[in-house]
Motif scaffolding. Sequence first.
Motif, PDB file in Angstrom:
ATOM      1  N   SER A  84       0.821  -1.225   0.000  1.00 47.42           N
ATOM      2  CA  SER A  84       0.000   0.000   0.000  1.00 47.42           C
ATOM      3  C   SER A  84       0.850   1.267   0.000  1.00 47.42           C
ATOM      4  O   SER A  84       0.478   2.276  -0.618  1.00 47.42           O
ATOM      5  N   GLY A  85       1.989   1.241   0.685  1.00 48.24           N
ATOM      6  CA  GLY A  85       2.872   2.395   0.657  1.00 48.24           C
ATOM      7  C   GLY A  85       3.387   2.671  -0.747  1.00 48.24           C
ATOM      8  O   GLY A  85       3.484   3.828  -1.182  1.00 48.24           O
ATOM      9  N   MET A  86       3.707   1.615  -1.485  1.00 51.92           N
ATOM     10  CA  MET A  86       4.202   1.782  -2.846  1.00 51.92           C
ATOM     11  C   MET A  86       3.141   2.385  -3.756  1.00 51.92           C
ATOM     12  O   MET A  86       3.451   3.200  -4.629  1.00 51.92           O
ATOM     13  N   TYR A  87       1.887   1.990  -3.557  1.00 51.94           N
ATOM     14  CA  TYR A  87       0.829   2.550  -4.399  1.00 51.94           C
ATOM     15  C   TYR A  87       0.699   4.054  -4.149  1.00 51.94           C
ATOM     16  O   TYR A  87       0.463   4.830  -5.063  1.00 51.94           O
ATOM     17  N   VAL A 102      -3.066  -1.792 -11.784  1.00 55.35           N
ATOM     18  CA  VAL A 102      -4.025  -1.625 -12.871  1.00 55.35           C
ATOM     19  C   VAL A 102      -5.188  -0.754 -12.407  1.00 55.35           C
ATOM     20  O   VAL A 102      -5.562   0.232 -13.059  1.00 55.35           O
ATOM     21  N   GLY A 103      -5.776  -1.099 -11.275  1.00 58.27           N
ATOM     22  CA  GLY A 103      -6.913  -0.338 -10.762  1.00 58.27           C
ATOM     23  C   GLY A 103      -6.559   1.092 -10.444  1.00 58.27           C
ATOM     24  O   GLY A 103      -7.330   2.018 -10.747  1.00 58.27           O
ATOM     25  N   TYR A 104      -5.375   1.305  -9.836  1.00 61.71           N
ATOM     26  CA  TYR A 104      -4.972   2.674  -9.519  1.00 61.71           C
ATOM     27  C   TYR A 104      -4.763   3.502 -10.783  1.00 61.71           C
ATOM     28  O   TYR A 104      -5.112   4.693 -10.826  1.00 61.71           O
ATOM     29  N   LEU A 105      -4.197   2.910 -11.807  1.00 65.66           N
ATOM     30  CA  LEU A 105      -4.003   3.662 -13.052  1.00 65.66           C
ATOM     31  C   LEU A 105      -5.336   4.003 -13.711  1.00 65.66           C
ATOM     32  O   LEU A 105      -5.508   5.111 -14.231  1.00 65.66           O
ATOM     33  N   ARG A 144      -2.030  11.784 -20.028  1.00 68.99           N
ATOM     34  CA  ARG A 144      -2.666  10.877 -19.073  1.00 68.99           C
ATOM     35  C   ARG A 144      -1.590  10.200 -18.236  1.00 68.99           C
ATOM     36  O   ARG A 144      -0.529   9.817 -18.754  1.00 68.99           O
ATOM     37  N   PRO A 145      -1.828  10.013 -16.946  1.00 77.04           N
ATOM     38  CA  PRO A 145      -0.800   9.392 -16.103  1.00 77.04           C
ATOM     39  C   PRO A 145      -0.283   8.066 -16.651  1.00 77.04           C
ATOM     40  O   PRO A 145       0.920   7.797 -16.594  1.00 77.04           O
ATOM     41  N   SER A 146      -1.156   7.228 -17.179  1.00 73.68           N
ATOM     42  CA  SER A 146      -0.702   5.934 -17.680  1.00 73.68           C
ATOM     43  C   SER A 146       0.293   6.080 -18.820  1.00 73.68           C
ATOM     44  O   SER A 146       1.167   5.224 -19.006  1.00 73.68           O
ATOM     45  N   GLU A 147       0.207   7.155 -19.604  1.00 76.44           N
ATOM     46  CA  GLU A 147       1.132   7.325 -20.716  1.00 76.44           C
ATOM     47  C   GLU A 147       2.569   7.549 -20.238  1.00 76.44           C
ATOM     48  O   GLU A 147       3.520   7.166 -20.921  1.00 76.44           O
ATOM     49  N   ALA A 163      -5.973  -9.853 -15.964  1.00 76.34           N
ATOM     50  CA  ALA A 163      -5.971  -8.743 -15.001  1.00 76.34           C
ATOM     51  C   ALA A 163      -4.835  -7.764 -15.251  1.00 76.34           C
ATOM     52  O   ALA A 163      -4.981  -6.559 -15.016  1.00 76.34           O
ATOM     53  N   ILE A 164      -3.680  -8.255 -15.731  1.00 80.15           N
ATOM     54  CA  ILE A 164      -2.513  -7.368 -15.861  1.00 80.15           C
ATOM     55  C   ILE A 164      -2.259  -6.932 -17.298  1.00 80.15           C
ATOM     56  O   ILE A 164      -1.290  -6.211 -17.563  1.00 80.15           O
TER      57      ILE A 164
END
Length: 363
Positions: A220-223, A254-257, A277-280, A305-306
């Motif tokens: 969770s800290g890494m996220y 994946v969900g956070y992005l 976009r952040p994912s880019e 999922a990934i």
Amino acid sequence: MLIDCDIHIGYETIADLIPYLDAPTAELVRQSGTNGLAMPTYPWNHPSGWIRRDLYERGDGHDANFVYMSLDTLRARHLDPYGVDVGIVEPDEAAVFSVLPNAQLAARLCSAYNDWLVENWLAPEPRLRGMIVVPAQWPEAAAREIRRVGGRDEFVGVFLPGAARIPYGNPVHDPIWEAANELGLPVAVHTHYESIGIAGPITAAGMPDFYAEYHTLCGSGMYGHFVSILCHGIFERFPETRVAMVEGGLVPFVGYLWRLDTNWRSCRSEIPWCRRRPSEYVWDHVRFATQPLETPDEPAQLLQAIEFLRPAETLMYASDFPHWDFDEPEQTLRQLPDPWRDNVRWRNAAGFFQLPVPAATVA
């Protein structure tokens, strides 16, 4: 070719760093408390041990959570049998230096550890490359340490633990990003020591009671760091920067992005420096380590999922040797589609860490 981007090593005791310390700090290590300087550690213990049981004898008087492993043992039990061509070395107990309240002490310990690492591990074993341990709670000192040793061939990046007082995208950490960007060094954010020392709690819900809870939640800290780095525009301001998220799993990213991309569209005026976009930014600057690879009952579910993470381009093999949940390379690679495997085995890591690769391998 095989590149393992997460091998853990450590000193036998912190007294091993004394030859690399100034006199006052060496005195602190020898004389602090009743038995010398001690590092803060986890309140949770793995029920059968943090380290693989076949690597040490229980009852031999080991006091530390992370039992010492020699270079000969690393060679005999991991580098040689699995044909590891390059192993990226991450710290064990030394990761806690970043969350010590005494930042000046932390800075001196980090420098001593890096010098000890070169002399005792990286110079004797050419297959190993080190990650620079820095005092993240004192970014200016961390930047000095990156510049002090970051030009050495033995080091290929900067290590930051998941444990932190402030998320790593915050401008207070800019000196670290500036130094890493200047030297072209990637930064690995690695799950370690959340809730310890000056670090924030592992979750807003409070402290877990059981190791199983902790190990489920420790990413969770890494996220938090991941989202912070993207929202603060680190890759716009420091365009040479590359970041690896190590030992945080894959599926949660994946969900956070998805959520962050959605929020960026709705809240762009708040973070105007994020021009894309952040994912880019992720596809150009971020890589993910395989360990721990989530293991649903239906293996196909993991791949589905990934898929959004573009795993063929962003995944790097990591063993987490010698920890209890170590992943063998072929065991990991068998779970992935054949077209991904060479990239995960070595190509993605070679590019990320800018490692020299034999011409015959590339061909």
